[in-house]
Design an enzyme around this catalytic site. Structure first.
Site, PDB file in Angstrom:
ATOM      1  N   LYS A  53       0.846  -1.205   0.000  1.00  0.00           N
ATOM      2  CA  LYS A  53       0.000   0.000   0.000  1.00  0.00           C
ATOM      3  C   LYS A  53       0.878   1.250   0.000  1.00  0.00           C
ATOM      4  CE  LYS A  53      -3.791  -2.549   2.020  1.00  0.00           C
ATOM      5  NZ  LYS A  53      -4.555  -2.992   3.178  1.00  0.00           N
ATOM      6  N   GLN A  97      -4.835  -2.019   9.462  1.00  0.00           N
ATOM      7  CA  GLN A  97      -4.646  -3.310   8.794  1.00  0.00           C
ATOM      8  C   GLN A  97      -5.229  -4.437   9.641  1.00  0.00           C
ATOM      9  OE1 GLN A  97      -3.326  -3.802   5.612  1.00  0.00           O
ATOM     10  NE2 GLN A  97      -4.046  -5.889   5.932  1.00  0.00           N
ATOM     11  N   ASP A 120     -11.046   2.470   3.717  1.00  0.00           N
ATOM     12  CA  ASP A 120     -11.310   1.041   3.507  1.00  0.00           C
ATOM     13  C   ASP A 120     -12.810   0.790   3.307  1.00  0.00           C
ATOM     14  OD1 ASP A 120      -9.136  -0.651   3.302  1.00  0.00           O
ATOM     15  OD2 ASP A 120      -8.854  -0.843   5.480  1.00  0.00           O
TER      16      ASP A 120
END
Ligand code: NAD
Length: 293
Positions: A53, A97, A120
């Protein structure tokens, strides 16, 4: 033989578009978009995901930052870190994460993220907006599939779509997006899962099958109709001593036999995965343009 829905090629194109957009904003004197990630612990796969990322951010001219926290961090301390990022004006978005260590309540953490920075798309506010066809952040994997169907001009209006798997991050949102008004969308969707009786009865009639179950080579040629569009989300590591890494990555679709019968198909790797990565950038870009205008 089916045509390939090439996620590598398409994601490169999308990243190039984002890069050009960023340059234009920066040339006008604006700051660069900024994405941050919180990584708890040392889980190998998570470290790789976050590294990727960050690399993606660099490739398109985003600023990125990483908050690394020990496995032993308490839930309260993690919530404190999130509150700091929630009010940081220099940040357009951040991700936590997953998975988190067992002593931390994942749901509580997701709920604590500022929905305006939730790139997200996991916060219930964004999930609700998605279901209600309001603007918000879409979860990256289903979003990537929607963009792929759109860019490849796959017709979805009035089509019968079967989604296999009902996870919060893939199957369920995918079923909602395909049934929403618009293009892609306007499909008649059946959401199937491990308790579905006679799954094949559904898949055999489907114009589009989207597999997100995590069972290697699950979908066979005899389960689909001629000319179906097949989107394979599954990625499972299968042990294989003949490979240098000791494993290979398998999708949920038995690619060689299904590709012979389908009209379009995503490969694994190189299909949905790269699109997922590109969509995190797209969400961050969306937040950035909201913030600086
Ligand atoms: P999950 O692992 O949380 O859940 C699996 C789902 O599949 C469940 O809803 C279950 O009911 C269903 N299922 C399991 N066995 C079934 C069966 N025999 N018949 C019908 N349904 C069945 O799902 P997930 O997190 O969405 O992950 C699914 C797969 O997608 C995994 O391989 C994962 O690694 C992969 N994945 C890939 C990406 C990507 O970017 N390509 C992103 C997320 C997940």
């Amino acid at each position: 033989m089916a045509n390939i829905l090439d996620g590598i090629k398409l994601s490169k194109q999308i990243k190039q578009e984002i890069k050009e957009e960023v340059s234009k904003f920066v040339e006008k004197g604006n700051r660069a978009p900024h994405l941050s990630a919180i990584l708890v612990g040392e889980n190998g796969a998570s470290v790789t995901y976050v590294d990727n990322k960050i690399k993606d951010c660099q490739a398109v001219g985003f600023r990125s930052s990483l908050v690394r926290l020990p496995e032993t961090i308490s839930e309260e301390e993690l919530l404190n870190e999130i509150s700091k990022l929630n009010i940081d004006d220099s940040l357009d978005g951040f991700i936590v994460q997953l998975p988190l260590p067992k002593h931390i309540d994942q749901e509580k953490i997701i709920m604590a993220i500022n929905p305006d920075k939730d790139v997200d798309g996991f916060h219930p506010e964004n999930f609700g907006k998605m279901a209600l066809e309001m603007d918000g952040f879409l979860p990256a994997t289903p979003y990537g599939i929607m963009v792929m169907l759109e860019r490849y001009n796959i017709s979805t209006e009035g089509k019968d779509v079967v989604v296999i798997g009902r996870s919060r991050i893939v199957g369920k949102p995918m079923s909602i997006l395909m049934s929403r008004k618009g293009n892609p969308g306007d499909s008649t969707v059946t959401l199937t899962h491990s308790k579905t009786k006679d799954l094949v009865e559904y898949t055999k009639k489907a114009d589009i099958v989207i597999t997100a179950l995590g069972v290697p080579h699950f979908l066979k040629a005899e389960m689909i109709k001629d000319g179906a569009v097949i989107v394979d989300v599954g990625i499972t590591r299968v042990d294989d001593s003949t490979k240098e890494r000791g494993f290979y990555l398998a999708g949920d679709v038995d690619f060689s036999e299904v590709a012979a019968k389908a009209s379009w198909i995503t490969p694994v790797p190189g299909g949905v995965g790269p699109m997922t990565r590109a969509m995190l950038l797209k969400n961050t870009m969306q937040s950035y343009t909201n913030n600086i205008q």
